[in-house]
Design a protein around this motif. Structure first.
Motif, PDB file in Angstrom:
ATOM      1  N   VAL A   1       1.000  -1.093   0.167  1.00  0.00           N
ATOM      2  CA  VAL A   1      -0.030  -0.027   0.016  1.00  0.00           C
ATOM      3  C   VAL A   1       0.943   1.275   0.186  1.00  0.00           C
ATOM      4  O   VAL A   1       0.650   2.250  -0.633  1.00  0.00           O
ATOM      5  CB  VAL A   1      -0.934  -0.012   1.221  1.00  0.00           C
ATOM      6  CG1 VAL A   1      -1.638   1.305   1.303  1.00  0.00           C
ATOM      7  CG2 VAL A   1      -2.073  -1.118   1.033  1.00  0.00           C
ATOM      8  N   ALA A   2       1.830   1.155   0.832  1.00  0.00           N
ATOM      9  CA  ALA A   2       2.795   2.197   0.941  1.00  0.00           C
ATOM     10  C   ALA A   2       3.439   2.535  -0.445  1.00  0.00           C
ATOM     11  O   ALA A   2       3.716   3.634  -0.735  1.00  0.00           O
ATOM     12  CB  ALA A   2       3.880   2.302   1.975  1.00  0.00           C
ATOM     13  N   MET A   3       3.976   1.702  -1.100  1.00  0.00           N
ATOM     14  CA  MET A   3       4.530   1.910  -2.544  1.00  0.00           C
ATOM     15  C   MET A   3       3.504   2.244  -3.494  1.00  0.00           C
ATOM     16  O   MET A   3       3.695   3.238  -4.208  1.00  0.00           O
ATOM     17  CB  MET A   3       5.025   0.432  -2.947  1.00  0.00           C
ATOM     18  CG  MET A   3       6.161  -0.166  -2.147  1.00  0.00           C
ATOM     19  SD  MET A   3       6.765  -1.711  -2.782  1.00  0.00           S
ATOM     20  CE  MET A   3       7.350  -1.531  -4.385  1.00  0.00           C
ATOM     21  N   GLU A   4       2.116   2.057  -3.408  1.00  0.00           N
ATOM     22  CA  GLU A   4       1.346   2.469  -4.051  1.00  0.00           C
ATOM     23  C   GLU A   4       1.079   4.038  -3.912  1.00  0.00           C
ATOM     24  O   GLU A   4       0.745   5.016  -4.936  1.00  0.00           O
ATOM     25  CB  GLU A   4      -0.168   1.739  -4.090  1.00  0.00           C
ATOM     26  CG  GLU A   4      -0.111   0.498  -4.878  1.00  0.00           C
ATOM     27  CD  GLU A   4      -1.236  -0.468  -4.438  1.00  0.00           C
ATOM     28  OE1 GLU A   4      -2.385   0.004  -3.936  1.00  0.00           O
ATOM     29  OE2 GLU A   4      -1.195  -1.514  -4.938  1.00  0.00           O
TER      30      GLU A   4
ATOM     31  N   VAL B   1       0.589  14.152   0.240  1.00  0.00           N
ATOM     32  CA  VAL B   1       0.722  13.489   1.457  1.00  0.00           C
ATOM     33  C   VAL B   1      -0.594  14.031   2.498  1.00  0.00           C
ATOM     34  O   VAL B   1      -1.289  13.072   2.923  1.00  0.00           O
ATOM     35  CB  VAL B   1       1.996  13.648   2.386  1.00  0.00           C
ATOM     36  CG1 VAL B   1       1.777  13.171   3.715  1.00  0.00           C
ATOM     37  CG2 VAL B   1       3.213  13.256   1.451  1.00  0.00           C
ATOM     38  N   GLN B   2      -0.957  15.203   2.510  1.00  0.00           N
ATOM     39  CA  GLN B   2      -2.070  15.630   3.374  1.00  0.00           C
ATOM     40  C   GLN B   2      -3.271  15.164   3.153  1.00  0.00           C
ATOM     41  O   GLN B   2      -4.311  14.750   3.700  1.00  0.00           O
ATOM     42  CB  GLN B   2      -2.046  17.151   3.163  1.00  0.00           C
ATOM     43  CG  GLN B   2      -1.029  17.737   4.049  1.00  0.00           C
ATOM     44  CD  GLN B   2      -0.893  19.363   3.346  1.00  0.00           C
ATOM     45  OE1 GLN B   2      -1.463  19.779   2.497  1.00  0.00           O
ATOM     46  NE2 GLN B   2      -0.550  20.102   4.571  1.00  0.00           N
ATOM     47  N   ILE B   3      -3.538  14.558   1.730  1.00  0.00           N
ATOM     48  CA  ILE B   3      -4.642  13.984   1.296  1.00  0.00           C
ATOM     49  C   ILE B   3      -4.984  12.693   1.582  1.00  0.00           C
ATOM     50  O   ILE B   3      -6.226  12.143   1.980  1.00  0.00           O
ATOM     51  CB  ILE B   3      -4.687  13.895  -0.282  1.00  0.00           C
ATOM     52  CG1 ILE B   3      -4.586  15.448  -0.822  1.00  0.00           C
ATOM     53  CG2 ILE B   3      -6.163  13.297  -0.706  1.00  0.00           C
ATOM     54  CD1 ILE B   3      -4.504  15.300  -2.388  1.00  0.00           C
ATOM     55  N   LEU B   4      -3.861  11.880   2.190  1.00  0.00           N
ATOM     56  CA  LEU B   4      -4.132  10.499   2.729  1.00  0.00           C
ATOM     57  C   LEU B   4      -4.460  10.592   3.983  1.00  0.00           C
ATOM     58  O   LEU B   4      -4.616  11.450   4.706  1.00  0.00           O
ATOM     59  CB  LEU B   4      -2.800   9.835   2.906  1.00  0.00           C
ATOM     60  CG  LEU B   4      -1.947   9.756   1.318  1.00  0.00           C
ATOM     61  CD1 LEU B   4      -0.757   9.137   1.522  1.00  0.00           C
ATOM     62  CD2 LEU B   4      -2.745   8.940   0.205  1.00  0.00           C
ATOM     63  N   SER B   5      -5.058   9.365   4.439  1.00  0.00           N
ATOM     64  CA  SER B   5      -5.459   9.203   5.646  1.00  0.00           C
ATOM     65  C   SER B   5      -4.367   9.192   6.535  1.00  0.00           C
ATOM     66  O   SER B   5      -3.232   9.035   6.217  1.00  0.00           O
ATOM     67  CB  SER B   5      -6.511   7.800   5.669  1.00  0.00           C
ATOM     68  OG  SER B   5      -5.527   6.816   5.699  1.00  0.00           O
ATOM     69  N   PRO B   6      -4.725   9.299   7.952  1.00  0.00           N
ATOM     70  CA  PRO B   6      -3.379   9.404   8.870  1.00  0.00           C
ATOM     71  C   PRO B   6      -2.520   7.897   8.954  1.00  0.00           C
ATOM     72  O   PRO B   6      -1.344   8.126   8.977  1.00  0.00           O
ATOM     73  CB  PRO B   6      -4.249   9.596  10.274  1.00  0.00           C
ATOM     74  CG  PRO B   6      -5.326  10.165  10.192  1.00  0.00           C
ATOM     75  CD  PRO B   6      -5.783   9.804   8.706  1.00  0.00           C
ATOM     76  N   ALA B   7      -3.462   6.842   8.887  1.00  0.00           N
ATOM     77  CA  ALA B   7      -2.572   5.815   8.749  1.00  0.00           C
ATOM     78  C   ALA B   7      -1.838   5.492   7.467  1.00  0.00           C
ATOM     79  O   ALA B   7      -0.629   5.072   7.576  1.00  0.00           O
ATOM     80  CB  ALA B   7      -3.410   4.519   8.754  1.00  0.00           C
TER      81      ALA B   7
ATOM     82  N   GLN C   1      -0.726   8.211   5.546  1.00  0.00           N
ATOM     83  CA  GLN C   1       0.471   9.245   5.788  1.00  0.00           C
ATOM     84  C   GLN C   1       1.507   8.579   6.456  1.00  0.00           C
ATOM     85  O   GLN C   1       2.712   8.683   6.095  1.00  0.00           O
ATOM     86  CB  GLN C   1      -0.021  10.279   6.655  1.00  0.00           C
ATOM     87  CG  GLN C   1      -0.746  11.181   5.854  1.00  0.00           C
ATOM     88  CD  GLN C   1      -1.522  12.388   6.722  1.00  0.00           C
ATOM     89  OE1 GLN C   1      -0.850  12.814   7.649  1.00  0.00           O
ATOM     90  NE2 GLN C   1      -2.447  13.117   6.319  1.00  0.00           N
ATOM     91  N   SER C   2       1.218   7.930   7.524  1.00  0.00           N
ATOM     92  CA  SER C   2       2.641   6.974   8.258  1.00  0.00           C
ATOM     93  C   SER C   2       3.322   6.246   7.473  1.00  0.00           C
ATOM     94  O   SER C   2       4.273   6.204   7.434  1.00  0.00           O
ATOM     95  CB  SER C   2       1.839   6.489   9.616  1.00  0.00           C
ATOM     96  OG  SER C   2       1.399   7.457  10.437  1.00  0.00           O
ATOM     97  N   GLY C   3       2.288   5.347   6.770  1.00  0.00           N
ATOM     98  CA  GLY C   3       2.792   4.386   5.986  1.00  0.00           C
ATOM     99  C   GLY C   3       3.796   4.698   4.897  1.00  0.00           C
ATOM    100  O   GLY C   3       5.019   4.386   4.664  1.00  0.00           O
TER     101      GLY C   3
END
Length: 324
Positions: free
Chosen positions: A232-235, A253-259, A261-263
């Motif tokens: 998922v992080a690679m995608e 990065v801001q658009i992603l969910s918190p989890a 973003q961490s990944g």
């Protein structure tokens, strides 16, 4: 009682020639002898002398004598494994050991460079690793324990005994009439791993006799979940990377969910800089990224041995600068 060891050795099919990490202890002695019998003429022993104990020379001499008796070629690397400030003795020894393996991987067996290296860490070692990870509040990567197979510097590394208890290896070796050396540091309970071995494993054995198998199964589940998170992080990386700089775009990065973003931030730091942020650093980095909504907003946070900073539209990591 040694059936599990026999099964593990039948299932172990590395690319040959094979190097076996050989300390002279019971575990590596059993693995080396079993491998040499399975693939005669295709196995070499690799001994790393860390130089940390007075008995190191005795261990090396034992390995020399045993390999001569078993007719197994032996290659020795002597390393300086003293811990640096802030570094544990175990980490220092592990880093020095793998650097030595990198050099030993160039050795040949019957005129051919070795293709694989086997390490004799076993089921008890895996349980200790998972318990240490739990005690530190580790995530899935830590709870995955030690991998059974991986690559380093073009060499395949294997841990074929992760399903075998240490007591089984000692029983098998005794049945062969073979002696081994016993590292006195293994009984020093100042080291957390040894304390776990002396106190927790016997208790687990009394209450949960199958704990080695169940811990190993949990570690495999964690490893599978960690692998999925990395996919998922690679995608996500493909969606947030600023191609010209190969750095993450803050707004993306801001658009992603918190989890996620961490990944993706964790994946970027490890992939690009071999830096692994701790939980507090990652949480603060995510908070600062979310707060970065104006052109002049500043981001500066320590991560590993350096800092993540804002550089225009992107994030970048910089190592600590030496004084002067």
């Amino acid at each position: 009682m040694t059936q599990r060891f026999d099964q593990a050795m039948r299932a172990f099919e590395p690319a040959l020639p094979l190097g076996v990490a050989y300390s002279g202890g019971a575990d590596s002695s059993a693995l080396l002898l079993a491998c040499a019998r399975k693939w005669p003429g295709q196995v070499v022993a690799l001994h790393v002398n860390h130089g940390l104990q007075a008995v190191a020379a005795e261990f090396e001499a034992h390995c020399v004598n045993t390999c001569a008796r078993w007719h197994i070629p032996l290659h020795i690397a002597r390393v300086a494994a003293q811990a640096q400030p802030g570094q544990s003795p175990e980490d220092a020894a592990r880093i020095a050991r793998y650097k030595a393996f990198d050099a030993l991987a160039l050795v040949e067996c019957a005129g051919v460079a070795i293709k694989s290296i086997a390490i004799a860490q076993h089921a008890d070692d895996q349980v200790e690793t998972v318990l240490l990870a739990l005690s530190r509040g580790a995530g899935l990567a830590g709870l995955s324990g030690m991998p059974q197979q991986w690559q380093r510097a073009g060499i395949d590394f294997h841990r074929p005994l992760l399903q075998v208890a240490g007591s089984v290896l000692r029983t098998w070796l005794a049945a062969q009439g073979e002696a081994f050396v016993d590292d006195p540091s293994n009984s020093d309970t100042r080291y957390t791993r040894n304390h776990i071995r002396a106190e927790l494993l016997p208790a687990l054995d009394r209450v949960f006799p199958q704990f080695r198998d169940t811990f190993a199964r949990s570690a495999r589940h964690a490893a599978e979940a960690q692998s999925l998170l990395e996919e998922v992080a690679m995608e996500d990386w493909a969606a947030v990377v600023h191609a010209p700089t190969d750095l993450p775009l803050i707004k993306a990065v801001q658009i992603l969910s918190p989890a996620r973003q961490s990944g993706v931030l964790r994946w970027w730091l490890k992939r690009s800089y071999q830096v692994i942020p701790n939980a507090a650093q990652l949480q603060e980095l995510r908070r600062q990224v979310q707060a970065c909504t104006t052109r002049g907003h500043h981001i500066h946070i320590k991560v590993g041995e350096g800092f993540v900073e804002r550089r225009g539209l992107v994030l970048e990591w910089f190592p600590l600068r030496s004084p002067g």
